[in-house]
Write an enzyme that holds these catalytic residues in place. Structure first.
Site, PDB file in Angstrom:
ATOM      1  N   MET A 157      40.514  40.186  34.333  1.00 28.69           N
ATOM      2  CA  MET A 157      39.951  40.187  35.679  1.00 28.69           C
ATOM      3  C   MET A 157      41.024  40.577  36.699  1.00 28.69           C
ATOM      4  SD  MET A 157      37.910  39.849  38.149  1.00 28.69           S
ATOM      5  CE  MET A 157      37.539  39.124  39.745  1.00 28.69           C
ATOM      6  N   GLU A 158      40.990  41.834  37.121  1.00 31.07           N
ATOM      7  CA  GLU A 158      41.903  42.310  38.155  1.00 31.07           C
ATOM      8  C   GLU A 158      41.144  42.995  39.291  1.00 31.07           C
ATOM      9  OE1 GLU A 158      45.466  44.336  36.557  1.00 31.07           O
ATOM     10  OE2 GLU A 158      44.711  43.778  34.561  1.00 31.07           O
ATOM     11  N   SER A 159      39.825  42.863  39.294  1.00 31.92           N
ATOM     12  CA  SER A 159      38.969  43.566  40.237  1.00 31.92           C
ATOM     13  C   SER A 159      38.557  42.670  41.398  1.00 31.92           C
ATOM     14  CB  SER A 159      37.705  44.074  39.527  1.00 31.92           C
ATOM     15  OG  SER A 159      38.027  44.891  38.428  1.00 31.92           O
TER      16      SER A 159
END
Length: 318
Positions: A157-159
């Site tokens: 999860m980097e969004s």
């Protein structure tokens, strides 16, 4: 007999007195288990892959997944190749050789996928139903885990997500948790990895996750303290694992996590670090096939995994 009875009574009273004392939160959250080492393994640099699977460098690949140290606890199949790459040999070797060998050592093998994979739930109405979420979760498991007998999913999860995307991702996590993670009693892992402080989506799904992996590349240990403070209401300390990155080839991110001497390196400081509330769960390394490389060295060569081995020993001795 009378003397023994008095001694027994005194012992009971002592125990009752101690039980009335308050228990600190740090005592509750400290794990008796040894810290784990997890590694991200870049599939495009596996010896079974073409050298240009995700690179314009001329060197042939030289590392096999089974080369990683035997005391690595979890290894991720971290996969990307250019369209059109012949990758069948890798997937066959993963199934027939790598996974059985790693399992025999006690190493669990997981698959990393991007958070955006959780945003494609097919649904007939305005929002997915529970059955539609369940069907999509089963599709993810069948696509990424079952063919190779893998041990869990790691969601990267980097969004930045919209509220509706967070809702859909939460629904998929909830359905995945029926077969993966601590609520499933399956032994299969469900892991959340991110470069963010605590945020809405993780707060929604923390109960479904075994671990939170923090991509803390290039950061100070004081920043780990600040980030842990954002997570401590959602997880306990032994679910929290910070990670470092080895220098990738042609890398523009100069993290400098693994600069010799070892004892003054950021990687060493992470191995030594623990939250003030208890013991961390361990740590991870990204691009383990680049263990020992320095920035600017773009050659593809074998490694003896000296940094990974030292970090494991440091955590165990700390």
């Amino acid at each position: 007999m009378l003397k023994k009875s008095y001694c027994l009574l005194a012992l009971v009273l002592c125990i009752l007195g101690l039980s009335a004392l308050p228990i600190s939160s740090s005592a509750v959250s400290v794990s008796s288990e040894e810290p784990i080492m997890m590694a991200y393994y870049r599939t495009w640099r596996d010896v079974t892959m073409p050298h240009d699977a995700n690179s314009n460098l001329p060197d042939e690949n030289v590392t096999a997944m089974t080369d990683i140290p035997e005391n690595v606890d979890i290894v991720s199949v971290f996969h990307y190749v250019n369209p059109g790459t012949d990758q069948q040999k890798f997937w066959d070797t993963l199934k027939d050789s790598y996974v059985p060998t790693l399992h025999a050592r006690g190493t669990r093998v997981i698959r990393t996928i991007d958070i955006r994979e959780l945003l494609n739930v097919t649904h007939a109405g305005t929002k997915p139903t529970e059955a539609e979420y369940d069907a999509y979760a089963q599709k993810l498991i069948a696509t990424y885990l079952t063919p190779w007998n893998l041990d869990g999913l790691d969601i990267d999860m980097e969004s930045t997500l919209t509220a509706s995307q967070e809702e859909m991702a939460t629904g998929v996590f909830k359905s995945l948790a029926k077969d993966l993670g601590p609520k499933s009693n399956s032994g299969k892992l469900l892991i959340y990895d991110t470069n963010k402080d605590n945020h809405t989506l993780f707060k929604n799904v923390a109960a479904y996750c075994d671990y939170l992996f923090l991509q803390a590349y290039g950061r100070s240990t004081s920043s780990l303290d600040r980030t842990w403070d954002t997570y401590k209401q959602s997880i306990i300390t032994n679910q929290f694992l910070p990670g470092i990155s080895f220098p990738e080839e042609q890398d523009r991110n100069i993290w400098n996590d693994t600069i010799e001497p070892y004892e003054t390196s950021r990687a060493y400081s992470y191995a030594m670090w623990n939250p003030k509330d208890g013991a961390k769960g361990g740590m991870f390394v990204y691009a383990i096939d680049r263990d020992g490389k320095q920035y600017g060295d773009d050659t593809i060569t074998k490694t003896n995994f000296s940094w990974t081995k030292r970090l494991i020993n440091t955590m165990k001795d700390n």
